[in-house]
Design a protein around this motif. Structure first.
Motif, PDB file in Angstrom:
ATOM      1  N   ARG A  24       0.845  -1.192   0.000  1.00 25.47           N
ATOM      2  CA  ARG A  24       0.000   0.000   0.000  1.00 25.47           C
ATOM      3  C   ARG A  24       0.880   1.242   0.000  1.00 25.47           C
ATOM      4  O   ARG A  24       1.902   1.283   0.682  1.00 25.47           O
ATOM      5  CB  ARG A  24      -0.856  -0.024   1.254  1.00 25.47           C
ATOM      6  N   THR A  71      -0.247 -10.125 -11.446  1.00 27.39           N
ATOM      7  CA  THR A  71      -1.557  -9.589 -11.111  1.00 27.39           C
ATOM      8  C   THR A  71      -1.861  -9.899  -9.653  1.00 27.39           C
ATOM      9  O   THR A  71      -1.422 -10.928  -9.131  1.00 27.39           O
ATOM     10  CB  THR A  71      -2.671 -10.150 -12.011  1.00 27.39           C
ATOM     11  N   LEU A  72      -2.595  -9.027  -9.008  1.00 29.70           N
ATOM     12  CA  LEU A  72      -2.980  -9.239  -7.619  1.00 29.70           C
ATOM     13  C   LEU A  72      -4.413  -9.736  -7.496  1.00 29.70           C
ATOM     14  O   LEU A  72      -4.967  -9.793  -6.397  1.00 29.70           O
ATOM     15  CB  LEU A  72      -2.792  -7.938  -6.828  1.00 29.70           C
ATOM     16  N   ALA A  73      -5.003 -10.114  -8.612  1.00 30.08           N
ATOM     17  CA  ALA A  73      -6.371 -10.632  -8.613  1.00 30.08           C
ATOM     18  C   ALA A  73      -6.460 -11.853  -7.700  1.00 30.08           C
ATOM     19  O   ALA A  73      -5.561 -12.687  -7.661  1.00 30.08           O
ATOM     20  CB  ALA A  73      -6.788 -11.004 -10.032  1.00 30.08           C
ATOM     21  N   GLY A  74      -7.551 -11.909  -6.964  1.00 34.18           N
ATOM     22  CA  GLY A  74      -7.787 -13.058  -6.105  1.00 34.18           C
ATOM     23  C   GLY A  74      -7.229 -12.925  -4.700  1.00 34.18           C
ATOM     24  O   GLY A  74      -7.429 -13.806  -3.874  1.00 34.18           O
ATOM     25  N   GLU A  76      -7.698 -11.077  -1.392  1.00 34.95           N
ATOM     26  CA  GLU A  76      -8.754 -10.273  -0.766  1.00 34.95           C
ATOM     27  C   GLU A  76      -8.242  -8.951  -0.199  1.00 34.95           C
ATOM     28  O   GLU A  76      -8.877  -7.909  -0.354  1.00 34.95           O
ATOM     29  CB  GLU A  76      -9.422 -11.087   0.337  1.00 34.95           C
ATOM     30  N   PHE A  78      -5.904  -6.969  -1.180  1.00 32.65           N
ATOM     31  CA  PHE A  78      -5.680  -5.938  -2.195  1.00 32.65           C
ATOM     32  C   PHE A  78      -6.987  -5.428  -2.776  1.00 32.65           C
ATOM     33  O   PHE A  78      -7.095  -4.256  -3.137  1.00 32.65           O
ATOM     34  CB  PHE A  78      -4.707  -6.432  -3.257  1.00 32.65           C
ATOM     35  N   ALA A  79      -7.995  -6.280  -2.836  1.00 29.57           N
ATOM     36  CA  ALA A  79      -9.319  -5.828  -3.261  1.00 29.57           C
ATOM     37  C   ALA A  79      -9.877  -4.830  -2.247  1.00 29.57           C
ATOM     38  O   ALA A  79     -10.454  -3.801  -2.620  1.00 29.57           O
ATOM     39  CB  ALA A  79     -10.257  -7.020  -3.422  1.00 29.57           C
ATOM     40  N   ILE A  80      -9.670  -5.101  -0.962  1.00 23.55           N
ATOM     41  CA  ILE A  80     -10.140  -4.189   0.093  1.00 23.55           C
ATOM     42  C   ILE A  80      -9.403  -2.855   0.006  1.00 23.55           C
ATOM     43  O   ILE A  80     -10.017  -1.792   0.123  1.00 23.55           O
ATOM     44  CB  ILE A  80      -9.950  -4.840   1.480  1.00 23.55           C
ATOM     45  N   GLU A  82      -8.071  -1.460  -2.588  1.00 23.64           N
ATOM     46  CA  GLU A  82      -8.586  -0.712  -3.741  1.00 23.64           C
ATOM     47  C   GLU A  82      -9.972  -0.145  -3.468  1.00 23.64           C
ATOM     48  O   GLU A  82     -10.266   0.985  -3.848  1.00 23.64           O
ATOM     49  CB  GLU A  82      -8.590  -1.594  -4.989  1.00 23.64           C
ATOM     50  N   GLU A  83     -10.845  -0.936  -2.811  1.00 22.06           N
ATOM     51  CA  GLU A  83     -12.188  -0.456  -2.474  1.00 22.06           C
ATOM     52  C   GLU A  83     -12.130   0.763  -1.562  1.00 22.06           C
ATOM     53  O   GLU A  83     -12.987   1.646  -1.637  1.00 22.06           O
ATOM     54  CB  GLU A  83     -13.003  -1.566  -1.797  1.00 22.06           C
ATOM     55  N   GLU A  84     -11.122   0.804  -0.687  1.00 24.12           N
ATOM     56  CA  GLU A  84     -10.958   1.939   0.224  1.00 24.12           C
ATOM     57  C   GLU A  84     -10.384   3.159  -0.489  1.00 24.12           C
ATOM     58  O   GLU A  84     -10.256   4.219   0.100  1.00 24.12           O
ATOM     59  CB  GLU A  84     -10.039   1.551   1.386  1.00 24.12           C
TER      60      GLU A  84
END
Length: 164
Positions: A24, A71-74, A76, A78-80, A82-84
């Motif tokens: 981050r 890729t950082l897909a999958g 969780e 990193f998805a959080i 990005e959502e933030e």
């Protein structure tokens, strides 16, 4: 899933060009942004594709997969992030790990560490050590509380000598 014999074959026939650690970007510490590593996944970039190393099983195993791209897909976390609305970046550690003058290195030794939870047919090992032609060892330890610790020969010896 990548079977272990495929992982070894790829490592011994391609060049290692970098080690990438995601994290981050913290812009709250003005005036300069700070990179905060989140090494749940680490990439060993190759001259063609990459190895994706992921800490799985509650930081007990290392899942090793051959991938076409980074890729950082999958993941969780990193998805959080990005959502933030926070920024994610990859830290290149190749120059620091390989030393001056090396932009790609052949892997000469692949040393997986196994335990009862390892499943090489599914690409699951306890830890992974790679010796590069520069005579430098890379050691990937998923048992670190913050994800995968990228270490060297001394870390490998210390881990191997412990009772894990």
């Amino acid at each position: 899933m990548t079977r272990w014999n495929r992982v070894e074959d790829v490592l011994l026939h391609r060049y290692v060009t970098d080690v990438l650690v995601p994290g981050r970007v913290d812009r709250d510490d003005e005036p300069i942004a700070v990179f905060r590593p989140q090494p749940l996944v680490v990439f060993v970039r190759l001259d063609d594709g990459a190895l994706r190393l992921e800490s799985v099983g509650g930081f007990g195993q290392l899942e090793v997969r051959v991938v076409d791209s980074v890729t950082l897909a999958g993941v969780e976390l990193f998805a959080i992030i990005e959502e933030e609305g926070d920024e994610i970046a990859l830290a290149s550690q190749g120059e620091q790990l390989f030393g001056d003058g090396w932009d790609r290195l052949r892997c000469t030794t692949v040393r997986p560490f196994m335990d009862v939870g390892s499943k090489p047919e599914e690409g699951l090992v306890k830890c992974l050590a790679l010796e590069l032609e520069s005579r430098y060892w890379l050691f990937f330890d998923p048992t670190w509380p913050f994800g995968i610790r990228v270490g060297n020969a001394e870390d490998m010896r210390r881990w191997n000598g412990s009772s894990r």
